[in-house]
Design a protein around this motif. Structure first.
Motif, PDB file in Angstrom:
ATOM      1  N   CYS A   1       1.767  -5.350   1.271  1.00 21.96           N
ATOM      2  CA  CYS A   1       1.309  -4.185   0.506  1.00 21.96           C
ATOM      3  C   CYS A   1       0.080  -4.545  -0.323  1.00 21.96           C
ATOM      4  O   CYS A   1      -0.905  -3.795  -0.367  1.00 21.96           O
TER       5      CYS A   1
ATOM      6  N   GLN B   1      -3.832  -3.154   0.369  1.00 20.99           N
ATOM      7  CA  GLN B   1      -4.604  -2.558  -0.712  1.00 20.99           C
ATOM      8  C   GLN B   1      -5.939  -3.285  -0.879  1.00 20.99           C
ATOM      9  O   GLN B   1      -6.990  -2.666  -1.068  1.00 20.99           O
TER      10      GLN B   1
ATOM     11  N   PRO C   1      -0.427   3.063  -5.854  1.00 19.25           N
ATOM     12  CA  PRO C   1       0.894   3.190  -5.218  1.00 19.25           C
ATOM     13  C   PRO C   1       1.318   1.974  -4.402  1.00 19.25           C
ATOM     14  O   PRO C   1       2.467   1.534  -4.495  1.00 19.25           O
TER      15      PRO C   1
ATOM     16  N   VAL D   1       2.345  -0.762  -6.750  1.00 14.56           N
ATOM     17  CA  VAL D   1       3.676  -0.499  -7.315  1.00 14.56           C
ATOM     18  C   VAL D   1       4.748  -0.866  -6.302  1.00 14.56           C
ATOM     19  O   VAL D   1       5.765  -1.490  -6.643  1.00 14.56           O
ATOM     20  N   ALA D   2       4.521  -0.481  -5.041  1.00 15.95           N
ATOM     21  CA  ALA D   2       5.478  -0.823  -3.976  1.00 15.95           C
ATOM     22  C   ALA D   2       5.625  -2.328  -3.861  1.00 15.95           C
ATOM     23  O   ALA D   2       6.726  -2.851  -3.652  1.00 15.95           O
TER      24      ALA D   2
END
Length: 331
Positions: free
Chosen positions: A148, A152, A292, A295-296
């Motif tokens: 993740c 990003q 997001p 955060v994940a």
């Protein structure tokens, strides 16, 4: 009754080890900010400054009991200190600083976030370790969290050209390999060296790392001419001393204590806290909220650690991770 007491003792060891791991991660996460605070200085100069300060502080603290301590350290131990200091301190920090300055904090954090996977896989071969099959859920969650962060970093607008990004990635992978070797080797040395306290082992590491930094000064002067103003050197000195005290003295002490309390398969998972805190400090530095995907990543990494803890609680340990550790050895 004896079984219940043993179970409580193991739970207490685990809780204390996790707390030490969190503390080490919080302090080590600051290391990711240092290259940004003094961007005008090269990674080699950053390493020399930090580890010279570490060495001076270590020498001052260890001087009163040097004679007795030196007598308890064998030639094999000095060799171990030399390569551990090189892999886990000097080489790691040069590569990490280069990765941060060329590829950014997020990308560097992604690669370092895979440390738990590497260390846990190696540690799963130790006697009495939790079988690797039982750690698969934790490792998958860890990998998902790291992916993740990576996605990003890849999809975000790049601050530099592709060449710089590749250099940063290569240095981050090198830092990953160096610190994996350090984490495994250091944990096994602490298991073997019952006669040396965690505090003294940390100071001895600082002493050897400081000596290595001295040898690097001529290299730096030859390839990196001094061209900074006095105020820049003052800021550099302040950052070097702060990182040496917070990360090298306090952070290493907490990490070494944790290494004697937890099995190597769990030690690997604790490295995730450094990644989490590094990202948190990065958000504060950039003055923004996490996206997001970030955060994940936080959620997945925390779930990975909790899953690993649960796997160790269900697995009866036939042997303590580092034999019997007395209060003196944990001092």
């Amino acid at each position: 009754m004896h079984t219940a007491s043993a179970g409580n003792a193991n739970d207490n060891r685990t809780a204390l080890g996790i707390a030490c791991g969190m503390g080490a991660g919080a302090l080590w996460g600051l290391v990711f900010l240092a290259p940004e605070l003094v961007r005008d200085f090269t990674p080699l100069q950053l390493a020399i400054g930090r580890y010279l300060a570490y060495g001076v502080i270590a020498a001052t603290l260890i001087a009163p009991r040097w004679r007795g301590l030196a007598a308890s350290i064998s030639r094999r131990d000095w060799i171990a200190l030399a390569w551990l200091s090189l892999a886990g301190n000097t080489l790691y920090y040069v590569l990490l600083s280069t990765a941060v300055q060329t590829g950014g904090i997020a990308m560097t954090s992604l690669v370092i976030g895979f440390l738990p996977v590497a260390v846990t896989i190696i540690g799963s071969r130790d006697h009495g370790a939790v079988p690797l099959a039982k750690l698969v859920p934790s490792l998958l969650l860890c990998a998902a969290g790291a992916m993740c962060i990576g996605w990003q970093a890849i999809t975000a607008p790049a601050s530099g050209d592709a060449g710089r990004q590749l250099v940063g990635l290569a240095c981050a992978i090198g830092a990953l390999m160096a610190w994996t070797a350090y984490a495994v080797g250091n944990a096994r040395c602490l298991t073997r060296l019952d006669q040396v306290s965690i505090h003294d082992w940390n100071l001895l590491t600082g002493l050897v790392t400081g000596a290595q930094a001295l040898f690097l000064i001529p290299v730096s002067l030859a390839f990196e001419p001094i061209r900074h103003a006095g105020i820049a050197w003052a800021q550099f000195a302040g950052v070097s001393v702060a990182v040496a005290v917070a990360a090298s003295i306090m952070g290493n002490a907490l990490w070494n204590r944790m290494s004697r309390l937890l099995p190597l398969t769990m030690v690997g998972q604790m490295i995730l806290f450094e990644t989490l805190f590094a990202l948190l400090y990065g958000f504060l530095w950039e003055q923004r909220l996490p996206l997001p995907l970030e955060v994940a990543a936080f959620v997945l990494v925390v779930a990975s650690v909790l899953s690993c803890i649960a796997a160790h609680r269900r697995h009866p340990r036939d042997a303590a991770p580092s034999q019997s550790v007395t209060g003196e050895q944990l001092a």
